[in-house]
Write a protein that holds these residues in place. Structure first.
Motif, mmCIF file in Angstrom:
data_model
loop_
_atom_site.group_PDB
_atom_site.id
_atom_site.type_symbol
_atom_site.label_atom_id
_atom_site.label_comp_id
_atom_site.label_asym_id
_atom_site.label_seq_id
_atom_site.Cartn_x
_atom_site.Cartn_y
_atom_site.Cartn_z
ATOM 1 N N ALA A 175 0.844 -1.199 0.000
ATOM 2 C CA ALA A 175 0.000 0.000 0.000
ATOM 3 C C ALA A 175 0.877 1.246 0.000
ATOM 4 N N SER A 180 -2.372 0.869 -4.315
ATOM 5 C CA SER A 180 -2.078 -0.418 -3.685
ATOM 6 C C SER A 180 -1.972 -1.492 -4.760
ATOM 7 N N ASP A 200 -4.424 4.573 1.315
ATOM 8 C CA ASP A 200 -3.882 3.487 2.139
ATOM 9 C C ASP A 200 -4.363 3.607 3.589
ATOM 10 N N ALA A 230 2.765 -1.135 4.279
ATOM 11 C CA ALA A 230 2.456 0.266 3.963
ATOM 12 C C ALA A 230 3.652 1.127 4.353
#
Length: 267
Positions: A175, A180, A200, A230
């Motif tokens: 992400a 993503s 995200d 992330a």
């Protein structure tokens, strides 16, 4: 290895900025980043101009360079196995046809690379803008640098976290801010790859994972392990029920630049 190429730099080209770090015998040092105002057509040129400026400020003499590219610059596709493909040229033509069928005919050429898989297995294909790669190689050559590799960040993150997946079925989501990208593996083979423009946030990621799970039947008798990475949320890691968050170590914890975190994907 020649001592003249002893220093190794890692550049991360993000959607709105470029970051640079140096790796040597003492470890990794973050050199900084520079942003740019992106637009859809001019982004690759702005990104390379920004990288040129960073290299000029920080790299003196000969060195090696690895470049990581945000998924904003990449296209991904699943290339099914075909028993009618017998040569590398045929495989490239087949992958190009699959990409054209998926994304439409592009006025600009894309360079395709495919994951190495055993016979009978589908492959993951990555497309990168040929113009960006050509300009990057020319820039690196002009500065007497050695370009070690150009990798989509998705691939670098997958390689770094591969041990976490083991031999199990898994869905892995990277992400990045604004986009993503997911990889799905089932029964030892690639089953899907997909890149989407979404936030995200936990809510957006959770909804996307739920939709993909429904689409691919991941909620049946054979559960699939779910992972999310992330890099822009190192200090605010996603907390999604049933999903394991994977994080890269930050050697310089006071630096919150996501490009700094992404650079750590390169060992």
């Amino acid at each position: 290895m020649s001592l003249s190429f002893r220093d190794h730099y890692v550049a991360v080209i993000g959607a709105n900025g470029v970051g640079l770090s140096r790796c040597d015998a003492l470890g990794r040092k973050w050199l900084g980043s520079a942003g740019f105002i992106a637009d859809r057509q001019g982004t690759p040129t702005l990104a390379l101009d920004t990288l040129q400026r960073l290299l000029g400020e920080h790299v003196k003499g000969r060195a090696r360079l690895t470049v990581l590219l945000s998924s904003h610059y990449s296209r991904f596709g699943l290339i099914p196995w075909s028993e009618h493909i017998h040569t590398p040229d045929e495989l490239q033509a087949y992958a190009s046809a699959v990409f054209e069928d998926t994304f439409g005919k592009s006025p600009e050429p894309w360079a395709l690379s495919l994951s190495p898989e055993s016979a009978g297995m589908p492959r993951i294909a990555v497309g990168l803008p040929q113009a960006l790669l050509t300009q990057l190689r020319e820039m690196v050559k002009a500065r007497s640098l050695r370009l070690v590799s150009v990798q989509p960040y998705l691939m670098s993150a997958f390689n770094r976290f591969q041990k976490s997946f083991g031999n199990r079925d898994f869905l892995f989501v990277v992400a990045e801010p604004g986009r993503s990208t997911l990889l799905l593996a089932r029964e030892g083979r690639w089953s899907a790859v997909r890149s989407l423009r979404i936030a995200d946030s936990d809510a957006a990621l959770g909804s996307m994972i739920a939709r993909e799970s429904e689409l691919h039947g991941l909620n049946g008798d054979k559960p699939v392990d779910l992972f999310v990475h992330a890099p822009a949320r190192h200090h605010d890691a996603p907390q999604i029920l049933g999903v394991q968050t994977l994080e890269l170590p930050s050697g310089e914890s006071d630096i919150q630049d996501p490009l700094h975190i992404m650079a750590a994907a390169v060992n």
